[in-house]
Design an enzyme around this catalytic site. Structure first.
Site, PDB file in Angstrom:
ATOM      1  N   TYR A  51      -1.471  -1.121  10.153  1.00 44.75           N
ATOM      2  CA  TYR A  51      -1.704  -1.398   8.732  1.00 44.75           C
ATOM      3  C   TYR A  51      -0.492  -0.930   7.919  1.00 44.75           C
ATOM      4  CZ  TYR A  51      -3.770  -1.190   4.036  1.00 44.75           C
ATOM      5  OH  TYR A  51      -4.015  -1.366   2.689  1.00 44.75           O
ATOM      6  N   ALA A  52      -0.069   0.320   8.167  1.00 36.75           N
ATOM      7  CA  ALA A  52       1.075   0.868   7.425  1.00 36.75           C
ATOM      8  C   ALA A  52       2.324   0.022   7.667  1.00 36.75           C
ATOM      9  CB  ALA A  52       1.308   2.321   7.842  1.00 36.75           C
ATOM     10  N   ALA A  53       2.516  -0.399   8.927  1.00 35.80           N
ATOM     11  CA  ALA A  53       3.699  -1.216   9.259  1.00 35.80           C
ATOM     12  C   ALA A  53       3.637  -2.560   8.531  1.00 35.80           C
ATOM     13  CB  ALA A  53       3.780  -1.419  10.766  1.00 35.80           C
ATOM     14  N   SER A  54       2.442  -3.147   8.495  1.00 35.51           N
ATOM     15  CA  SER A  54       2.304  -4.448   7.809  1.00 35.51           C
ATOM     16  C   SER A  54       2.609  -4.299   6.323  1.00 35.51           C
ATOM     17  CB  SER A  54       0.900  -5.032   8.017  1.00 35.51           C
ATOM     18  OG  SER A  54      -0.079  -4.318   7.271  1.00 35.51           O
ATOM     19  N   LYS A  55       2.206  -3.178   5.735  1.00 34.57           N
ATOM     20  CA  LYS A  55       2.412  -2.984   4.299  1.00 34.57           C
ATOM     21  C   LYS A  55       3.868  -2.626   3.985  1.00 34.57           C
ATOM     22  CE  LYS A  55      -1.732  -4.042   3.051  1.00 34.57           C
ATOM     23  NZ  LYS A  55      -1.964  -5.277   2.284  1.00 34.57           N
ATOM     24  N   SER A  90       0.858  -1.190   0.000  1.00 32.07           N
ATOM     25  CA  SER A  90       0.000   0.000   0.000  1.00 32.07           C
ATOM     26  C   SER A  90       0.891   1.237   0.000  1.00 32.07           C
ATOM     27  CB  SER A  90      -0.875   0.012   1.256  1.00 32.07           C
ATOM     28  OG  SER A  90      -1.414   1.304   1.473  1.00 32.07           O
TER      29      SER A  90
END
Ligand SMILES: NC(=O)c1ccc[n+]([C@@H]2O[C@H](COP(=O)([O-])OP(=O)(O)OC[C@H]3O[C@@H](n4cnc5c(N)ncnc54)[C@H](O)[C@@H]3O)[C@@H](O)[C@H]2O)c1
Length: 250
Positions: free
Chosen positions: A157-161, A143
Protein backbone atom coordinates in the site's frame (compact mmCIF):
# COMPACT_ATOMS: atom_id res chain seq x y z
CA UNK A 1 -17.33 22.89 4.05
CA UNK A 2 -16.03 25.65 1.76
CA UNK A 3 -18.28 27.00 -0.97
CA UNK A 4 -17.29 25.95 -4.50
CA UNK A 5 -18.52 26.66 -8.01
CA UNK A 6 -18.00 23.97 -10.65
CA UNK A 7 -21.06 24.83 -12.75
CA UNK A 8 -21.43 22.56 -15.78
CA UNK A 9 -17.95 21.10 -15.37
CA UNK A 10 -17.70 17.39 -16.15
CA UNK A 11 -16.18 15.51 -13.22
CA UNK A 12 -15.07 11.88 -13.29
CA UNK A 13 -14.61 10.10 -9.96
CA UNK A 14 -13.34 6.54 -9.41
CA UNK A 15 -14.04 4.79 -6.12
CA UNK A 16 -17.33 6.70 -6.07
CA UNK A 17 -18.98 4.35 -3.59
CA UNK A 18 -16.22 4.80 -1.01
CA UNK A 19 -16.19 7.22 1.89
CA UNK A 20 -14.21 9.89 0.06
CA UNK A 21 -15.89 9.20 -3.29
CA UNK A 22 -19.39 9.67 -1.87
CA UNK A 23 -18.45 12.98 -0.25
CA UNK A 24 -16.82 14.22 -3.46
CA UNK A 25 -19.92 13.29 -5.47
CA UNK A 26 -22.17 15.19 -3.04
CA UNK A 27 -19.96 18.29 -3.01
CA UNK A 28 -19.40 18.43 -6.78
CA UNK A 29 -23.13 18.06 -7.45
CA UNK A 30 -23.82 20.81 -4.91
CA UNK A 31 -21.27 22.96 -6.76
CA UNK A 32 -23.15 22.52 -10.06
CA UNK A 33 -20.96 19.88 -11.71
CA UNK A 34 -22.00 16.98 -13.95
CA UNK A 35 -20.64 13.90 -12.19
CA UNK A 36 -19.68 10.54 -13.70
CA UNK A 37 -18.75 8.12 -10.93
CA UNK A 38 -17.68 4.50 -10.93
CA UNK A 39 -16.94 1.70 -8.53
CA UNK A 40 -16.47 -2.02 -9.02
CA UNK A 41 -19.48 -3.57 -7.29
CA UNK A 42 -22.91 -3.62 -8.92
CA UNK A 43 -24.67 -3.28 -5.56
CA UNK A 44 -22.83 -0.12 -4.54
CA UNK A 45 -23.53 1.48 -7.92
CA UNK A 46 -27.22 0.61 -7.54
CA UNK A 47 -27.20 2.31 -4.13
CA UNK A 48 -25.63 5.45 -5.58
CA UNK A 49 -28.16 5.49 -8.43
CA UNK A 50 -30.94 5.20 -5.85
CA UNK A 51 -29.61 8.12 -3.80
CA UNK A 52 -29.37 10.31 -6.91
CA UNK A 53 -32.37 8.99 -8.86
CA UNK A 54 -33.77 12.54 -9.22
CA UNK A 55 -30.43 14.11 -10.06
CA UNK A 56 -29.97 14.53 -13.86
CA UNK A 57 -26.34 15.52 -13.40
CA UNK A 58 -25.36 12.20 -11.82
CA UNK A 59 -24.25 9.12 -13.76
CA UNK A 60 -22.79 5.98 -12.23
CA UNK A 61 -21.32 2.86 -13.77
CA UNK A 62 -19.70 -0.38 -12.66
CA UNK A 63 -16.04 -0.18 -13.66
CA UNK A 64 -13.22 -2.29 -12.27
CA UNK A 65 -10.28 0.06 -12.70
CA UNK A 66 -7.84 -2.84 -12.94
CA UNK A 67 -9.51 -3.81 -16.25
CA UNK A 68 -8.14 -1.57 -18.98
CA UNK A 69 -10.93 -2.39 -21.44
CA UNK A 70 -13.58 -1.36 -18.89
CA UNK A 71 -11.76 1.89 -18.17
CA UNK A 72 -11.40 2.77 -21.86
CA UNK A 73 -15.03 1.94 -22.64
CA UNK A 74 -16.23 4.05 -19.69
CA UNK A 75 -14.12 7.07 -20.61
CA UNK A 76 -15.13 6.86 -24.29
CA UNK A 77 -18.80 6.77 -23.26
CA UNK A 78 -18.39 9.85 -21.05
CA UNK A 79 -16.55 11.70 -23.82
CA UNK A 80 -19.35 10.86 -26.28
CA UNK A 81 -22.14 11.85 -23.89
CA UNK A 82 -20.62 14.90 -22.20
CA UNK A 83 -18.27 15.99 -25.02
CA UNK A 84 -15.60 17.01 -22.47
CA UNK A 85 -13.96 15.92 -19.23
CA UNK A 86 -12.76 18.77 -17.02
CA UNK A 87 -11.80 16.97 -13.83
CA UNK A 88 -10.69 13.45 -12.92
CA UNK A 89 -10.26 12.26 -9.35
CA UNK A 90 -8.65 8.87 -8.85
CA UNK A 91 -10.14 7.93 -5.48
CA UNK A 92 -10.42 4.14 -5.82
CA UNK A 93 -8.10 2.19 -3.57
CA UNK A 94 -7.64 -0.64 -1.13
CA UNK A 95 -5.63 -0.68 2.07
CA UNK A 96 -4.65 -4.06 3.50
CA UNK A 97 -2.90 -4.40 6.85
CA UNK A 98 -0.76 -7.50 6.22
CA UNK A 99 2.78 -7.45 7.62
CA UNK A 100 5.72 -7.69 5.22
CA UNK A 101 6.10 -11.41 6.02
CA UNK A 102 2.44 -12.03 5.18
CA UNK A 103 2.41 -10.29 1.79
CA UNK A 104 1.76 -12.75 -1.04
CA UNK A 105 2.39 -12.16 -4.73
CA UNK A 106 -1.38 -12.09 -5.23
CA UNK A 107 -1.83 -9.35 -2.60
CA UNK A 108 1.09 -7.34 -4.01
CA UNK A 109 -0.37 -7.49 -7.54
CA UNK A 110 -3.89 -6.61 -6.38
CA UNK A 111 -2.82 -3.56 -4.35
CA UNK A 112 -0.55 -2.23 -7.08
CA UNK A 113 -3.14 -2.97 -9.80
CA UNK A 114 -5.90 -1.03 -8.04
CA UNK A 115 -3.96 1.77 -6.39
CA UNK A 116 -1.32 2.50 -9.03
CA UNK A 117 -2.08 0.81 -12.36
CA UNK A 118 -5.73 1.85 -12.15
CA UNK A 119 -4.87 5.51 -11.54
CA UNK A 120 -2.36 5.44 -14.40
CA UNK A 121 -4.73 4.04 -17.01
CA UNK A 122 -7.70 6.22 -16.02
CA UNK A 123 -5.42 9.26 -16.41
CA UNK A 124 -3.99 7.95 -19.68
CA UNK A 125 -7.52 7.40 -21.02
CA UNK A 126 -8.58 11.03 -20.37
CA UNK A 127 -5.38 12.83 -21.32
CA UNK A 128 -6.08 12.94 -25.08
CA UNK A 129 -9.38 14.78 -24.52
CA UNK A 130 -7.86 17.14 -21.93
CA UNK A 131 -5.06 17.99 -24.38
CA UNK A 132 -7.62 18.78 -27.09
CA UNK A 133 -9.61 20.94 -24.65
CA UNK A 134 -6.45 22.72 -23.45
CA UNK A 135 -7.90 22.34 -19.97
CA UNK A 136 -8.08 19.74 -17.25
CA UNK A 137 -7.51 18.86 -13.62
CA UNK A 138 -6.37 15.42 -12.46
CA UNK A 139 -6.11 14.70 -8.73
CA UNK A 140 -4.65 11.50 -7.32
CA UNK A 141 -5.16 10.31 -3.75
CA UNK A 142 -1.83 9.27 -2.27
CA UNK A 143 -1.31 8.79 1.48
CA UNK A 144 0.97 9.79 4.33
CA UNK A 145 2.25 6.20 3.98
CA UNK A 146 3.60 7.16 0.54
CA UNK A 147 6.12 9.39 2.37
CA UNK A 148 6.72 7.37 5.53
CA UNK A 149 6.44 3.74 4.38
CA UNK A 150 3.95 1.35 5.89
CA UNK A 151 3.80 0.51 9.58
CA UNK A 152 0.17 -0.24 10.39
CA UNK A 153 -0.69 -0.30 6.69
CA UNK A 154 0.84 -2.85 4.37
CA UNK A 155 4.17 -2.25 2.55
CA UNK A 156 2.59 -2.65 -0.93
CA UNK A 157 0.00 0.00 0.00
CA UNK A 158 2.75 2.44 1.02
CA UNK A 159 4.71 1.62 -2.16
CA UNK A 160 1.64 2.18 -4.33
CA UNK A 161 1.02 5.56 -2.68
CA UNK A 162 4.68 6.58 -3.16
CA UNK A 163 4.21 5.61 -6.81
CA UNK A 164 1.16 7.87 -7.03
CA UNK A 165 3.28 10.89 -6.04
CA UNK A 166 5.65 10.14 -8.91
CA UNK A 167 2.75 9.45 -11.30
CA UNK A 168 1.34 12.90 -10.59
CA UNK A 169 4.70 14.44 -11.51
CA UNK A 170 5.05 12.46 -14.76
CA UNK A 171 1.55 13.38 -15.94
CA UNK A 172 2.06 16.97 -14.77
CA UNK A 173 5.13 17.28 -16.99
CA UNK A 174 3.39 15.71 -19.99
CA UNK A 175 0.25 17.84 -19.67
CA UNK A 176 1.52 21.24 -18.50
CA UNK A 177 1.86 22.57 -22.09
CA UNK A 178 -1.87 21.92 -22.53
CA UNK A 179 -3.12 23.81 -19.48
CA UNK A 180 -3.81 20.59 -17.59
CA UNK A 181 -2.65 20.30 -13.98
CA UNK A 182 -2.00 17.01 -12.23
CA UNK A 183 -1.55 16.84 -8.48
CA UNK A 184 -1.89 14.51 -5.52
CA UNK A 185 -3.03 14.77 -1.94
CA UNK A 186 -1.40 12.70 0.78
CA UNK A 187 -3.83 12.36 3.68
CA UNK A 188 -3.15 10.85 7.05
CA UNK A 189 -5.97 8.64 8.32
CA UNK A 190 -9.42 10.19 7.94
CA UNK A 191 -12.90 8.92 8.75
CA UNK A 192 -14.04 6.57 5.95
CA UNK A 193 -14.82 2.83 5.91
CA UNK A 194 -11.18 2.26 4.89
CA UNK A 195 -9.90 2.86 8.41
CA UNK A 196 -12.52 0.70 10.14
CA UNK A 197 -9.79 -1.94 10.72
CA UNK A 198 -7.00 0.54 11.48
CA UNK A 199 -5.46 -0.38 14.87
CA UNK A 200 -7.03 2.00 17.42
CA UNK A 201 -3.86 2.45 19.48
CA UNK A 202 -1.94 3.63 16.39
CA UNK A 203 -4.80 5.93 15.39
CA UNK A 204 -4.84 7.47 18.89
CA UNK A 205 -1.06 7.88 18.77
CA UNK A 206 -1.26 9.59 15.36
CA UNK A 207 -3.98 11.91 16.68
CA UNK A 208 -1.88 12.88 19.69
CA UNK A 209 1.23 13.34 17.51
CA UNK A 210 -0.58 15.63 15.09
CA UNK A 211 -0.06 19.33 15.77
CA UNK A 212 -3.84 19.70 15.38
CA UNK A 213 -4.42 16.99 18.00
CA UNK A 214 -6.76 14.89 15.87
CA UNK A 215 -6.89 12.65 12.80
CA UNK A 216 -8.55 13.85 9.60
CA UNK A 217 -12.17 14.33 8.70
CA UNK A 218 -13.55 13.49 5.28
CA UNK A 219 -14.17 17.18 4.58
CA UNK A 220 -10.51 18.03 5.23
CA UNK A 221 -9.61 15.90 2.22
CA UNK A 222 -12.60 16.90 0.09
CA UNK A 223 -11.75 20.60 0.46
CA UNK A 224 -8.11 20.07 -0.56
CA UNK A 225 -9.16 18.00 -3.60
CA UNK A 226 -11.69 20.63 -4.68
CA UNK A 227 -9.09 23.36 -4.27
CA UNK A 228 -6.79 21.50 -6.68
CA UNK A 229 -9.72 21.08 -9.11
CA UNK A 230 -10.52 24.80 -9.16
CA UNK A 231 -9.72 26.67 -12.38
CA UNK A 232 -7.90 29.28 -10.26
CA UNK A 233 -5.18 26.83 -9.19
CA UNK A 234 -3.63 26.80 -12.65
CA UNK A 235 -0.01 27.21 -11.46
CA UNK A 236 -0.01 24.25 -9.04
CA UNK A 237 1.06 21.09 -10.81
CA UNK A 238 3.11 18.02 -9.94
CA UNK A 239 2.52 18.85 -6.27
CA UNK A 240 1.48 16.66 -3.39
CA UNK A 241 -0.46 18.38 -0.62
CA UNK A 242 -0.07 16.79 2.81
CA UNK A 243 -3.32 16.65 4.76
CA UNK A 244 -2.34 15.29 8.15
CA UNK A 245 -2.92 18.02 10.74
CA UNK A 246 0.85 18.34 11.12
CA UNK A 247 1.58 14.72 12.10
CA UNK A 248 4.94 15.40 10.55
CA UNK A 249 6.29 18.32 8.58
CA UNK A 250 8.88 18.10 5.85
N1 LIG B 1 -9.39 6.80 4.69
C1 LIG B 1 -8.11 7.01 4.94
O1 LIG B 1 -7.68 7.07 6.10
C2 LIG B 1 -7.15 7.26 3.81
C3 LIG B 1 -5.88 7.81 4.10
C4 LIG B 1 -5.00 8.07 3.06
C5 LIG B 1 -5.38 7.80 1.75
N2 LIG B 1 -6.61 7.26 1.50
C6 LIG B 1 -6.95 7.00 0.11
O2 LIG B 1 -8.15 7.68 -0.20
C7 LIG B 1 -8.80 7.02 -1.30
C8 LIG B 1 -10.29 6.85 -0.98
O3 LIG B 1 -10.39 5.89 0.05
P1 LIG B 1 -11.56 5.88 1.14
O4 LIG B 1 -10.96 6.32 2.41
O5 LIG B 1 -12.74 6.58 0.60
O6 LIG B 1 -11.78 4.32 1.26
P2 LIG B 1 -13.04 3.43 0.87
O7 LIG B 1 -12.59 2.03 1.11
O8 LIG B 1 -14.23 3.92 1.57
O9 LIG B 1 -13.20 3.69 -0.71
C9 LIG B 1 -12.39 3.11 -1.70
C10 LIG B 1 -13.28 2.72 -2.86
O10 LIG B 1 -12.48 2.16 -3.90
C11 LIG B 1 -13.25 1.13 -4.50
N3 LIG B 1 -12.44 0.15 -5.23
C12 LIG B 1 -11.64 -0.82 -4.72
N4 LIG B 1 -11.15 -1.57 -5.71
C13 LIG B 1 -11.65 -1.09 -6.88
C14 LIG B 1 -11.52 -1.47 -8.25
N5 LIG B 1 -10.78 -2.52 -8.63
N6 LIG B 1 -12.17 -0.74 -9.18
C15 LIG B 1 -12.94 0.32 -8.81
N7 LIG B 1 -13.11 0.73 -7.54
C16 LIG B 1 -12.47 0.02 -6.58
C17 LIG B 1 -13.95 0.47 -3.31
O11 LIG B 1 -15.05 -0.33 -3.72
C18 LIG B 1 -14.33 1.66 -2.47
O12 LIG B 1 -15.63 2.12 -2.76
C19 LIG B 1 -8.05 5.69 -1.50
O13 LIG B 1 -7.16 5.81 -2.59
C20 LIG B 1 -7.27 5.55 -0.21
O14 LIG B 1 -6.11 4.78 -0.37
C21 LIG B 1 -7.49 6.99 2.49
Amino acid sequence: MASWNFSDQVVVITGGAGGLGKSLIAQFLKAGAIVFASDYQQESIQQLNLIYRDEPNFHAKVVDITQLNQVETWVKKIATEAKRIDIVINAAGICPYDSIEEVTEELWDRVLDINLKGAFFVSQAVMHLMKEQHYGRIVHISSIAGHTGGAAVSAPYAASKAGIISLAKSFAKALAPYGVTVNAVAPGPFDTPMIADFPKDILDKMASTAAMGRVGKNEDVVNAVMFLCDSATSYITGATIDINGGIYMR
